[in-house]
Write an enzyme that holds these catalytic residues in place. Structure first.
Site, PDB file in Angstrom:
ATOM      1  N   ASP A 172       0.851  -1.190   0.000  1.00  0.00           N
ATOM      2  CA  ASP A 172       0.000   0.000   0.000  1.00  0.00           C
ATOM      3  C   ASP A 172       0.891   1.247   0.000  1.00  0.00           C
ATOM      4  O   ASP A 172       1.834   1.338   0.785  1.00  0.00           O
ATOM      5  CB  ASP A 172      -0.910   0.000   1.229  1.00  0.00           C
ATOM      6  CG  ASP A 172      -1.994   1.048   1.123  1.00  0.00           C
ATOM      7  OD1 ASP A 172      -1.763   2.166   1.602  1.00  0.00           O
ATOM      8  OD2 ASP A 172      -3.063   0.763   0.556  1.00  0.00           O
ATOM      9  N   ILE A 173       0.593   2.186  -0.900  1.00  0.00           N
ATOM     10  CA  ILE A 173       1.360   3.433  -0.961  1.00  0.00           C
ATOM     11  C   ILE A 173       0.974   4.303   0.225  1.00  0.00           C
ATOM     12  O   ILE A 173      -0.207   4.566   0.455  1.00  0.00           O
ATOM     13  CB  ILE A 173       1.089   4.180  -2.282  1.00  0.00           C
ATOM     14  CG1 ILE A 173       1.492   3.311  -3.478  1.00  0.00           C
ATOM     15  CG2 ILE A 173       1.833   5.506  -2.306  1.00  0.00           C
ATOM     16  CD1 ILE A 173       1.122   3.913  -4.829  1.00  0.00           C
ATOM     17  N   GLU A 222      -4.444   2.390  -4.707  1.00  0.00           N
ATOM     18  CA  GLU A 222      -2.999   2.459  -4.475  1.00  0.00           C
ATOM     19  C   GLU A 222      -2.460   1.173  -3.860  1.00  0.00           C
ATOM     20  O   GLU A 222      -1.369   1.150  -3.320  1.00  0.00           O
ATOM     21  CB  GLU A 222      -2.673   3.643  -3.562  1.00  0.00           C
ATOM     22  CG  GLU A 222      -3.100   3.489  -2.091  1.00  0.00           C
ATOM     23  CD  GLU A 222      -4.517   3.930  -1.844  1.00  0.00           C
ATOM     24  OE1 GLU A 222      -5.310   3.941  -2.799  1.00  0.00           O
ATOM     25  OE2 GLU A 222      -4.821   4.247  -0.690  1.00  0.00           O
TER      26      GLU A 222
END
Length: 526
Positions: free
Chosen positions: A403-404, A447
């Site tokens: 996950d960004i 994302e």
């Protein structure tokens, strides 16, 4: 809905250009002159009902939702019917129609099981538990929430997962099971980082303060409240903000700051409108009674104690608690067996489809339907087929869920165009890192990415994840993001033999939100 929006656009109209009461008129016009099918007209009613609710046109909102339901039929419209019924339940509870709401919850739970919608089943059970909570029967409410806890790994919505866990924390706290409440609240705190919902984050803070107050740690509770604005600044949830203020009043009174507590309580009383929820009003009157008792103003304390009692009596009269007793719990217990069967059937169907369609699967993987258009990585459809193949051949594999960090702020501050560039570059780095045989990269959504590494040990998967984390951290982001840089968090786990892949992902997901909770830009293993 897409077809209806295209019709609206072709007619030269723009739904985003209207708001407020004008929007109600707009969607009434769409329903009468543009929508053709019953499904399109029902969606117009649904949207209009939402706007009416914002303007506190409660009964009109309820009527429009019922009109929408009257247009739809099972089994073709099952998904829309469940969605509208969920909205109707919210309106009925807000308007105090608790018996009607319970009947809707019962129907939703039945439909959800019949049409294999586990999340909607959990929402219905959550609603039943909330009615018990409002009645004041926290032990019974907890039994309903525990029904959801038994299928936790099968829930697809993190927000739903966090919501029911928070309600469990509240019940455990009321029942003075503080140790269990603290343990569950820690999990909620970690999960709230991934959910990114200020209201739910605020509830985590509220229950943290309530537990600290029960433990007589008043200064620590006040310190937590003082820092709350950093996490939930600008929140518009009236119930939550007022509950936090009332907790502050109680803590101030406990440390002898009666005058300051009284001033804050007077301000809070003005903020709470007469149309506030009965539960909030009862909390307000209980707090006022307590403060006046502390000041030895017993007559005033008694006045508010009577008001609190009247609200409690009204709730007891209007909430059908007898219908939420052992019969309803036994009915749900029977559903639990069916839910397990649904999950088992889904797994069996996966294996059967893999066997029957194995020859076609390779060709299908080459088609655009299995490729994410933005990143050119595999998409979730491809992932479903891949997991079936791994299960069929009993191939061991590791999950890396990526996950960004702080991606929402990039979209909000620098635009979605910049956000897309970030996603594309992260995807390219994933492909560069995992280009060896037996590794697959998937854009899981937004994302979030997923890496499958076949025939891997947990140590090797963790090493690869750490290399990727460092690679992203060292990437030259200056041309895209300027000075802000970018990091990712990664959760890692191994698939266990005979395990449902959904459960494997659930464990990797828990590792991911632990990485987030520990400060982001790191790797955590399950």
């Amino acid at each position: 809905m897409d077809r209806l929006l295209k019709k609206i656009s072709d007619a030269g109209l723009d739904p985003s250009s209207v708001s407020g009461e004008e929007a109600i008129t707009f969607w009434e016009h769409i329903r009468q002159h543009i929508a053709v099918s019953p499904q399109e007209k029902a969606r117009c009613y649904l949207i209009s009902a939402e706007y009416r609710n914002k303007f506190r046109q409660n009964q009109l909102s309820i009527d429009e939702l019922k009109n929408a339901l009257a247009l739809l039929n099972l089994p073709d419209d099952a998904e829309d019917i469940i969605t509208i019924k969920n909205n109707l339940c919210d309106r009925l509870v807000e308007h105090g129609h608790y018996s009607d709401a319970l009947q809707e919850y019962i129907e939703i739970s039945t439909l959800a099981v019949k049409y294999s919608s586990i999340d909607d089943y959990a929402l219905a059970v959550l609603g039943m538990g909330n009615l018990c909570d409002a009645y004041g029967d926290h032990a019974r409410a907890l039994r309903y929430y525990q029904k959801i806890d038994s299928i936790d790994h099968a829930l697809s919505s993190r927000t739903l997962r966090l919501r029911y866990k928070l309600y469990m924390v509240a019940c455990l706290t009321y029942l003075n099971r503080i140790s269990a409440a603290e343990s569950l609240l820690k999990e909620c705190d970690e999960l709230s980082i991934l959910v990114s919902d200020k209201v739910l984050t605020g509830q985590v803070i509220l229950y943290t303060v309530q537990i600290l107050r029960r433990k007589k740690q008043y200064m620590q509770a006040l310190h937590t409240l003082a820092n709350a604005h950093l996490s939930i600044g600008g929140i518009r949830a009236s119930w939550l903000s007022n509950m936090l203020r009332l907790e502050q009043v109680l803590c101030l009174s406990k440390i002898g700051k009666i005058e300051l507590a009284s001033m804050l309580l007077a301000s809070t009383t003005n903020r709470i409108q007469q149309n506030a929820s009965p539960v909030l009003l009862k909390k307000l009157y209980d707090t006022l009674s307590y403060i006046f008792t502390q000041q030895k103003a017993f007559a005033q304390a008694l006045t508010y104690e009577k008001k609190s009692y009247r609200i409690e009596a009204d709730l007891i009269k209007s909430i059908p608690i007898s219908d939420l007793g052992s019969f309803q719990l036994r009915r749900l217990a029977r559903f639990e067996l069916q839910l397990k069967l649904i999950m088992s059937e889904q797994e069996n169907r996966e294996l059967k489809e893999t066997t029957e369609n194995q020859k076609n699967a390779v060709a299908q993987l080459q088609q655009d339907v299995f490729t994410d258009p933005l990143t050119q990585l595999h998409n979730r459809r491809w992932l479903e087929v891949k997991l079936k193949d791994l299960l069929l051949h009993e191939t061991p594999f590791a999950f890396l869920v990526i996950d960004i960090d702080h991606f929402k702020s990039i979209n909000d501050e620098l635009s979605h165009l910049v956000g897309d560039k970030v996603i594309v570059n992260v995807a390219q780095e994933l492909k560069n890192q995992f280009k060896f045989k037996g590794a697959s990269c998937v854009r899981f959504g937004g994302e979030e990415f997923l890496i499958i590494v076949e025939d891997s040990t947990l140590e090797r998967a963790e090493m690869l994840a750490e290399q990727l984390r460092e690679r992203i951290f060292q990437f030259r982001w200056y041309d895209i993001l300027g000075e802000r840089g970018l990091t990712i968090s990664i959760g890692v786990t191994l698939h266990k033999s005979g395990e449902n892949t959904q459960r494997t992902f659930y464990r990797a997901d828990k590792a991911l939100y632990r990485a987030k909770a520990n400060g982001r830009n790191q790797v955590c293993c399950e």
